[in-house]
Scaffold this motif. Sequence first.
Motif, PDB file in Angstrom:
ATOM      1  N   ASN A  26     -21.477  -3.076  30.712  1.00 43.75           N
ATOM      2  CA  ASN A  26     -20.563  -3.070  31.987  1.00 43.75           C
ATOM      3  C   ASN A  26     -20.127  -1.681  32.166  1.00 43.75           C
ATOM      4  OD1 ASN A  26     -20.463  -6.080  32.438  1.00 43.75           O
ATOM      5  ND2 ASN A  26     -19.269  -6.422  30.327  1.00 43.75           N
ATOM      6  N   ASN A  27     -19.957  -0.970  31.120  1.00 43.05           N
ATOM      7  CA  ASN A  27     -19.306   0.259  31.266  1.00 43.05           C
ATOM      8  C   ASN A  27     -20.131   1.226  30.290  1.00 43.05           C
ATOM      9  OD1 ASN A  27     -16.710  -0.232  32.898  1.00 43.05           O
ATOM     10  ND2 ASN A  27     -16.331  -1.261  30.849  1.00 43.05           N
ATOM     11  N   VAL A  28     -20.509   2.685  30.983  1.00 41.94           N
ATOM     12  CA  VAL A  28     -21.335   3.399  30.106  1.00 41.94           C
ATOM     13  C   VAL A  28     -20.685   4.873  30.357  1.00 41.94           C
ATOM     14  CG1 VAL A  28     -23.530   4.501  29.622  1.00 41.94           C
ATOM     15  CG2 VAL A  28     -23.487   2.123  30.161  1.00 41.94           C
ATOM     16  N   ALA A  29     -20.486   5.807  29.478  1.00 47.27           N
ATOM     17  CA  ALA A  29     -19.995   7.081  29.747  1.00 47.27           C
ATOM     18  C   ALA A  29     -20.554   8.028  28.790  1.00 47.27           C
ATOM     19  CB  ALA A  29     -18.465   7.130  29.549  1.00 47.27           C
ATOM     20  N   VAL A  30     -20.763   9.132  29.318  1.00 49.20           N
ATOM     21  CA  VAL A  30     -21.111  10.276  28.487  1.00 49.20           C
ATOM     22  C   VAL A  30     -20.013  11.100  27.951  1.00 49.20           C
ATOM     23  CG1 VAL A  30     -21.871  11.821  30.226  1.00 49.20           C
ATOM     24  CG2 VAL A  30     -23.013  12.007  28.062  1.00 49.20           C
ATOM     25  N   VAL A  31     -19.861  11.190  26.449  1.00 45.79           N
ATOM     26  CA  VAL A  31     -18.880  12.072  26.113  1.00 45.79           C
ATOM     27  C   VAL A  31     -19.492  12.988  24.893  1.00 45.79           C
ATOM     28  CG1 VAL A  31     -17.222   9.886  26.039  1.00 45.79           C
ATOM     29  CG2 VAL A  31     -18.465  10.380  23.975  1.00 45.79           C
ATOM     30  N   GLY A  32     -18.533  14.231  24.926  1.00 46.85           N
ATOM     31  CA  GLY A  32     -19.133  15.328  24.134  1.00 46.85           C
ATOM     32  C   GLY A  32     -17.957  16.282  24.162  1.00 46.85           C
ATOM     33  N   ASN A  33     -18.462  17.439  23.686  1.00 44.72           N
ATOM     34  CA  ASN A  33     -17.479  18.569  23.684  1.00 44.72           C
ATOM     35  C   ASN A  33     -17.379  19.464  24.984  1.00 44.72           C
ATOM     36  OD1 ASN A  33     -19.966  19.768  23.721  1.00 44.72           O
ATOM     37  ND2 ASN A  33     -19.571  20.992  21.708  1.00 44.72           N
ATOM     38  N   PHE A  34     -18.145  18.775  25.909  1.00 42.00           N
ATOM     39  CA  PHE A  34     -17.903  19.453  27.191  1.00 42.00           C
ATOM     40  C   PHE A  34     -16.717  18.811  27.979  1.00 42.00           C
ATOM     41  CE2 PHE A  34     -21.367  16.421  27.224  1.00 42.00           C
ATOM     42  CZ  PHE A  34     -20.991  15.674  28.226  1.00 42.00           C
ATOM     43  N   ASN A  35     -16.367  17.729  27.405  1.00 39.56           N
ATOM     44  CA  ASN A  35     -15.306  16.610  28.257  1.00 39.56           C
ATOM     45  C   ASN A  35     -14.267  16.336  27.118  1.00 39.56           C
ATOM     46  OD1 ASN A  35     -16.485  14.554  27.095  1.00 39.56           O
ATOM     47  ND2 ASN A  35     -17.101  13.599  29.065  1.00 39.56           N
ATOM     48  N   GLU A  36     -14.255  17.114  26.177  1.00 33.78           N
ATOM     49  CA  GLU A  36     -13.246  16.584  24.905  1.00 33.78           C
ATOM     50  C   GLU A  36     -13.499  15.461  24.324  1.00 33.78           C
ATOM     51  OE1 GLU A  36      -9.172  18.068  25.815  1.00 33.78           O
ATOM     52  OE2 GLU A  36      -9.967  19.964  26.898  1.00 33.78           O
ATOM     53  N   TRP A  37     -14.631  14.675  24.512  1.00 29.97           N
ATOM     54  CA  TRP A  37     -15.083  13.493  23.879  1.00 29.97           C
ATOM     55  C   TRP A  37     -14.176  12.244  24.994  1.00 29.97           C
ATOM     56  CZ3 TRP A  37     -19.385  13.065  21.020  1.00 29.97           C
ATOM     57  CH2 TRP A  37     -19.515  14.242  20.586  1.00 29.97           C
ATOM     58  N   ASN A  38     -13.867  12.822  25.913  1.00 32.77           N
ATOM     59  CA  ASN A  38     -13.034  11.757  26.572  1.00 32.77           C
ATOM     60  C   ASN A  38     -13.794  10.694  27.706  1.00 32.77           C
ATOM     61  OD1 ASN A  38     -11.323  10.317  28.584  1.00 32.77           O
ATOM     62  ND2 ASN A  38     -10.144  12.218  29.240  1.00 32.77           N
ATOM     63  N   ALA A  39     -13.756   9.422  27.175  1.00 35.91           N
ATOM     64  CA  ALA A  39     -14.470   8.357  27.924  1.00 35.91           C
ATOM     65  C   ALA A  39     -14.287   8.436  29.247  1.00 35.91           C
ATOM     66  CB  ALA A  39     -14.512   7.153  27.142  1.00 35.91           C
ATOM     67  N   GLU A  40     -13.183   8.526  29.819  1.00 36.54           N
ATOM     68  CA  GLU A  40     -12.756   8.435  31.347  1.00 36.54           C
ATOM     69  C   GLU A  40     -13.288   9.696  32.074  1.00 36.54           C
ATOM     70  OE1 GLU A  40      -8.534   7.425  31.472  1.00 36.54           O
ATOM     71  OE2 GLU A  40      -8.754   5.656  29.919  1.00 36.54           O
ATOM     72  N   ALA A  41     -13.537  10.555  31.397  1.00 34.91           N
ATOM     73  CA  ALA A  41     -13.931  12.037  31.933  1.00 34.91           C
ATOM     74  C   ALA A  41     -15.218  11.984  32.770  1.00 34.91           C
ATOM     75  CB  ALA A  41     -13.851  13.150  31.143  1.00 34.91           C
ATOM     76  N   THR A  42     -16.342  11.216  32.232  1.00 36.26           N
ATOM     77  CA  THR A  42     -17.495  11.268  32.677  1.00 36.26           C
ATOM     78  C   THR A  42     -18.056   9.928  32.841  1.00 36.26           C
ATOM     79  OG1 THR A  42     -17.408  13.632  31.674  1.00 36.26           O
ATOM     80  CG2 THR A  42     -19.703  12.593  32.828  1.00 36.26           C
ATOM     81  N   PRO A  43     -17.698   9.016  33.612  1.00 32.24           N
ATOM     82  CA  PRO A  43     -18.390   7.690  33.785  1.00 32.24           C
ATOM     83  C   PRO A  43     -19.558   7.692  34.354  1.00 32.24           C
ATOM     84  CG  PRO A  43     -16.576   7.771  34.991  1.00 32.24           C
ATOM     85  CD  PRO A  43     -16.337   8.894  34.440  1.00 32.24           C
TER      86      PRO A  43
END
Length: 98
Positions: A26-43
Motif C-alpha cells: 500500500n505504501n512504499v518510500a525510499v529512506v536514506g541519509n539523503f532525506n534523514e531517514w524520513n519516510a514521509e520525505a520520499t514516498p
Amino acid sequence: MAIKKQFLKSKPVCKVTFTVPTENANNVAVVGNFNEWNAEATPLKKLKNGSFKGTVDLEANNSYEFRYLIDGEYVNEVEADAFAWNEFASAENCVIKL
C-alpha cells in the motif's frame, strides 16, 4: 527492484529513479541519509502495473545509504552498488555510489 542513474551535464546532480515491483503493498518510500531517514520525505508513487516508482535528485560524486520502507518494513535493494552494516539498526543498508 531497480535503480536508474541519470547524470546531468549542466550541474553535478544525478537523477536517481527507484522502482519497486510489488503489487501487494500500500505504501512504499525510499529512506536514506539523503532525506534523514524520513519516510514521509520520499514516498514512491504506485503505477498502474502495481509497482512503485520515484525519482530523487542527489549530488554527484557522493555515496548514500538507503533502504526501502514497504508497508512499515525495511527492505534492501538487491541491485545496490554496495552494502554497509548499520550498528543502530543491526542490519545492512544499501549503498548507491554516484
